[in-house]
Design an enzyme around this catalytic site. Structure first.
Site, PDB file in Angstrom:
ATOM      1  N   MET A 278       3.664  -7.952  -1.546  1.00  0.00           N
ATOM      2  CA  MET A 278       2.482  -7.385  -2.181  1.00  0.00           C
ATOM      3  C   MET A 278       2.622  -7.448  -3.697  1.00  0.00           C
ATOM      4  O   MET A 278       3.718  -7.322  -4.248  1.00  0.00           O
ATOM      5  CB  MET A 278       2.305  -5.926  -1.764  1.00  0.00           C
ATOM      6  CG  MET A 278       1.895  -5.741  -0.326  1.00  0.00           C
ATOM      7  SD  MET A 278       0.191  -6.179   0.016  1.00  0.00           S
ATOM      8  CE  MET A 278      -0.619  -4.614  -0.222  1.00  0.00           C
TER       9      MET A 278
ATOM     10  N   ARG B 112     -13.317   1.572  -0.242  1.00  0.00           N
ATOM     11  CA  ARG B 112     -13.336   0.868  -1.526  1.00  0.00           C
ATOM     12  C   ARG B 112     -14.707   0.883  -2.201  1.00  0.00           C
ATOM     13  O   ARG B 112     -14.974   0.105  -3.110  1.00  0.00           O
ATOM     14  CB  ARG B 112     -12.858  -0.570  -1.338  1.00  0.00           C
ATOM     15  CG  ARG B 112     -11.393  -0.649  -0.898  1.00  0.00           C
ATOM     16  CD  ARG B 112     -10.877  -2.079  -0.864  1.00  0.00           C
ATOM     17  NE  ARG B 112      -9.503  -2.149  -0.409  1.00  0.00           N
ATOM     18  CZ  ARG B 112      -8.429  -1.984  -1.183  1.00  0.00           C
ATOM     19  NH1 ARG B 112      -8.583  -1.720  -2.475  1.00  0.00           N
ATOM     20  NH2 ARG B 112      -7.215  -2.075  -0.678  1.00  0.00           N
TER      21      ARG B 112
ATOM     22  N   GLY C  77      -6.634   1.158  -1.350  1.00  0.00           N
ATOM     23  CA  GLY C  77      -5.613   0.920  -0.339  1.00  0.00           C
ATOM     24  C   GLY C  77      -4.662   2.091  -0.174  1.00  0.00           C
ATOM     25  O   GLY C  77      -4.477   2.899  -1.087  1.00  0.00           O
TER      26      GLY C  77
ATOM     27  N   LYS D  31      -2.484   6.336  -8.089  1.00  0.00           N
ATOM     28  CA  LYS D  31      -1.992   5.784  -6.837  1.00  0.00           C
ATOM     29  C   LYS D  31      -2.057   4.266  -6.863  1.00  0.00           C
ATOM     30  O   LYS D  31      -3.058   3.691  -7.244  1.00  0.00           O
ATOM     31  CB  LYS D  31      -2.853   6.306  -5.678  1.00  0.00           C
ATOM     32  CG  LYS D  31      -2.511   5.726  -4.319  1.00  0.00           C
ATOM     33  CD  LYS D  31      -3.546   4.878  -3.624  1.00  0.00           C
ATOM     34  CE  LYS D  31      -4.619   4.239  -4.344  1.00  0.00           C
ATOM     35  NZ  LYS D  31      -5.303   3.143  -3.625  1.00  0.00           N
ATOM     36  N   THR D  32      -0.976   3.595  -6.518  1.00  0.00           N
ATOM     37  CA  THR D  32      -0.971   2.189  -6.132  1.00  0.00           C
ATOM     38  C   THR D  32       0.468   1.747  -5.910  1.00  0.00           C
ATOM     39  O   THR D  32       1.328   1.991  -6.748  1.00  0.00           O
ATOM     40  CB  THR D  32      -1.628   1.236  -7.145  1.00  0.00           C
ATOM     41  OG1 THR D  32      -1.381  -0.117  -6.764  1.00  0.00           O
ATOM     42  CG2 THR D  32      -1.106   1.424  -8.549  1.00  0.00           C
ATOM     43  N   ILE D  33       0.726   1.103  -4.778  1.00  0.00           N
ATOM     44  CA  ILE D  33       2.087   0.625  -4.531  1.00  0.00           C
ATOM     45  C   ILE D  33       2.406  -0.580  -5.406  1.00  0.00           C
ATOM     46  O   ILE D  33       3.567  -0.938  -5.565  1.00  0.00           O
ATOM     47  CB  ILE D  33       2.332   0.281  -3.047  1.00  0.00           C
ATOM     48  CG1 ILE D  33       1.495  -0.909  -2.596  1.00  0.00           C
ATOM     49  CG2 ILE D  33       2.085   1.484  -2.164  1.00  0.00           C
ATOM     50  CD1 ILE D  33       1.886  -1.436  -1.230  1.00  0.00           C
ATOM     51  N   ASP D  34       1.370  -1.220  -5.989  1.00  0.00           N
ATOM     52  CA  ASP D  34       1.616  -2.387  -6.839  1.00  0.00           C
ATOM     53  C   ASP D  34       2.353  -2.022  -8.126  1.00  0.00           C
ATOM     54  O   ASP D  34       2.924  -2.894  -8.785  1.00  0.00           O
ATOM     55  CB  ASP D  34       0.302  -3.079  -7.195  1.00  0.00           C
ATOM     56  CG  ASP D  34      -0.293  -3.834  -6.014  1.00  0.00           C
ATOM     57  OD1 ASP D  34       0.403  -3.956  -4.982  1.00  0.00           O
ATOM     58  OD2 ASP D  34      -1.434  -4.291  -6.118  1.00  0.00           O
TER      59      ASP D  34
ATOM     60  N   ARG E  98       2.679   0.198   3.096  1.00  0.00           N
ATOM     61  CA  ARG E  98       1.580   1.010   2.563  1.00  0.00           C
ATOM     62  C   ARG E  98       1.499   2.402   3.180  1.00  0.00           C
ATOM     63  O   ARG E  98       0.980   3.329   2.549  1.00  0.00           O
ATOM     64  CB  ARG E  98       0.242   0.294   2.763  1.00  0.00           C
ATOM     65  CG  ARG E  98       0.163  -1.039   2.044  1.00  0.00           C
ATOM     66  CD  ARG E  98      -1.258  -1.469   1.762  1.00  0.00           C
ATOM     67  NE  ARG E  98      -2.145  -1.375   2.916  1.00  0.00           N
ATOM     68  CZ  ARG E  98      -3.466  -1.608   2.834  1.00  0.00           C
ATOM     69  NH1 ARG E  98      -3.997  -1.923   1.670  1.00  0.00           N
ATOM     70  NH2 ARG E  98      -4.219  -1.527   3.914  1.00  0.00           N
TER      71      ARG E  98
ATOM     72  N   ASP F 284      -8.957   0.850 -10.803  1.00  0.00           N
ATOM     73  CA  ASP F 284     -10.410   0.747 -10.633  1.00  0.00           C
ATOM     74  C   ASP F 284     -11.012   2.082 -10.185  1.00  0.00           C
ATOM     75  O   ASP F 284     -12.063   2.498 -10.679  1.00  0.00           O
ATOM     76  CB  ASP F 284     -10.754  -0.334  -9.599  1.00  0.00           C
ATOM     77  CG  ASP F 284     -10.622  -1.743 -10.165  1.00  0.00           C
ATOM     78  OD1 ASP F 284     -10.624  -1.884 -11.408  1.00  0.00           O
ATOM     79  OD2 ASP F 284     -10.497  -2.692  -9.384  1.00  0.00           O
TER      80      ASP F 284
END
Length: 558
Positions: free
Chosen positions: A251, A146, A82, A203-206, A430, A177
């Site tokens: 999110m 993905r 994402g 990387k990940t906004i989570d 995002r 992942d």
């Protein structure tokens, strides 16, 4: 030709600040190596699976270690998973370091994510191309995807692409992942003595890709500031109109870092934390009771308004819901082969399902509003499971709270009025234009990735630390991907994965929230952060997240 806004034009000229030793330039950087490392868990299994890249040391770039090898080379870059604000700057930093080392170096961008390198779909970057995307949001420079790089056939095709383009290193920009797959690719390429290196960027906004070596994943800063602005606006509206309860889903399917950070920035009346729900084995009924009691207490005081933040993945953390969904997945795999079930009306399907689920699971299923039951029966994911992310948890809670409040009103325990508004903030954050922090951090991650390549390393994640200090004091280096791995069950099989970082209930971030939430529930302590600022004093424009500030004071785990 697309039109550029005045802000967009201005941001294209922003000069990101480089981390620590990187600011002296790629030709002046030297490398220092630490001690051998081990996996965070299941070390023997991880070592067996990654015998060629396992146990490498943490490295740091400075001006006193060993020089880098700046021989001419071609590099490939992939955006995976994402979108997250700042991805373009990772590529820009990589490109600038590569060209500063040798103007004959070439950077290839693979289109549409990992499938691009498998299918040999690419572009070759030049100054004109790169300059259009500096300091901008999105992944549209080359697109993302993905596709997982994990099969022998994919690895063989990747090798063929690299040989055709004379590529000696690949940079994969992705989450846990994606970087697990990066490590698998690095292991395969090294075992085959190809000489091709693989470097990852976090990387990940989570916010769930972090540990003592990776203080924050890029994009989290910008995304949470974007959501906080929106929620601050909603809070001001709620406090103005004084007649709506706003339920906002945010999110964060596997962890609640986004919700927790936004809550600390805005101070809403309610914020649910999935990890706390699971740890305390809270039932859906107890969650509804908690929310309804806050609504009732405020309503009885004449405050028929408020804001509640709901994590996207909440349902999977409620024990009875998790068990019911697992049972439902197994049942639907059988029922969907039955044409009479497939052709039945939803109301009939609900009855059939309730009659076949285990009794406790049937009770939970039957208690849900029809809207949620319908969402549970939507198309399955590729593994045949309920798509939990599509369940409108915020609307589920609204409906169940409404029923609870009606009961409380009939008992004389609630005298207020309940009017609701539902929101889901996800895509809004995002691809936002990156904050100064993310612009600087991402540029440094990319520049640093080329330094890791020039140091001859593979199977590493680009690391920039000491992030609560000015950029000149940031510490650049790299951490072996195997150091962050453990074994987890995925689709019935034990697989190596980078360990997700969940909210620590004994950590300083949750403790700060826990100490204040009762006050926020009762009184209107709303904070209105406003839009991200790009120009002005550093303590406004370069400020880091509250999460990062609090965690920087926590002693590192040994």
């Amino acid at each position: 030709m697309r039109e550029l806004s005045p802000l967009h034009k201005e941001r294209l000229g922003y000069k990101p600040k480089l981390a620590g030793a990187l600011k002296s330039g790629i030709k002046s950087i030297k490398i220092s190596k630490g001690h051998a490392t081990s996996a965070v868990k299941d070390a023997s299994d991880i070592q067996n699976l990654f015998s060629h890249v396992y146990g490498e040391p943490i490295v740091t770039f400075d001006e006193s270690g060993s020089p880098l090898n700046l021989s001419t080379r071609n590099v490939g870059v992939i955006l995976s998973g994402g979108q997250a604000p700042g991805g373009h700057n990772v590529i820009a930093g990589l490109y600038d370091a590569l060209k500063a080392a040798d103007s004959n170096n070439e950077l290839y961008g693979f289109l549409g994510g990992p499938s691009g390198i498998v299918d040999s779909q690419y572009v070759k970057f030049d100054d004109e191309f790169i300059n259009k995307y500096r300091n901008t949001g999105g992944f549209d420079i080359i697109g993302s995807g993905r596709t997982k790089l994990e099969t022998e056939e994919q690895f063989e095709k990747t090798l063929a692409t690299c040989k055709a383009l004379n590529i000696s290193a690949i940079v994969i920009i992705g989450g846990d992942d994606s970087n697990t797959n990066a490590c698998m690719l690095a292991e395969w390429l090294k075992a085959k003595n190809t000489g091709i290196q693989v470097i990852g960027c976090p990387k990940t906004i989570d916010g769930d890709l972090k540990n003592d070596q990776i203080e924050i994943s890029f994009g989290f800063d910008t995304a949470t500031k974007t959501y906080a602005e929106l929620i601050g606006n909603i809070q001001r509206d709620a406090n103005s109109a004084k007649k709506y309860w706003h339920f906002v889903k945010l999110m964060g399917r596997s962890a609640t870092h986004v919700g927790l950070e936004v809550a600390l920035q805005t101070q809403p009346n309610i914020c649910l934390i999935s990890e706390e729900v699971e740890a305390k084995k809270q039932s859906l009924e107890s969650i509804v009771d908690y929310v309804a009691n806050v609504v009732a207490e405020r309503g009885n005081a004449g405050k028929n308004f408020g804001v509640a933040l709901i994590p996207e993945g909440l349902i999977e953390f409620i024990p009875e819901m998790k068990t019911m969904i697992q049972n439902l997945n197994d049942l639907l795999a059988v029922l969907e082969k039955d044409s009479s079930f497939a052709n039945a009306q939803n109301v009939d399907k609900y009855q059939i399902i309730a009659s076949k689920l285990a009794s406790e699971n049937a009770k939970v299923f039957s208690s849900l509003p029809g809207m949620i039951k319908a969402q549970l029966l939507m198309d399955r994911d590729p593994h045949g499971n309920v798509q939990v992310s599509k369940i409108e948890t915020e609307k589920l809670l609204i409906e169940m709270v409404r029923v609870k409040l009606a009961q409380m009103k009939s008992e004389g325990k609630y005298t207020g009025k309940f009017s609701d508004q539902a929101h889901f903030f996800g895509y809004e954050g995002r691809c936002a234009m990156p904050s100064n922090f993310d612009a600087d951090y991402c540029y440094s991650l990319g520049y640093n990735a080329f330094a890791l390549i020039s140091a001859g390393l593979t199977g590493y994640l680009s690391s920039v630390k000491n992030l609560t200090k000015p950029a000149a004091e940031w510490v650049a280096g790299g951490v072996p991907l195997t150091m962050m791995m453990n074994m987890e069950k995925r689709h019935g099989k034990m697989k190596p994965v980078i360990q997700k970082a969940l909210v620590e209930l004994d950590g300083p971030v949750f403790k700060e929230f826990e100490a204040n939430r009762e006050k926020w529930a009762k009184t209107d302590c709303y904070v209105f952060p406003g839009a991200i600022q790009y120009f002005g004093p550093s303590d406004v424009c370069d400020i880091t997240t509250i999460t990062l500030q609090l965690e920087s004071k926590k002693p590192a785990r040994v």
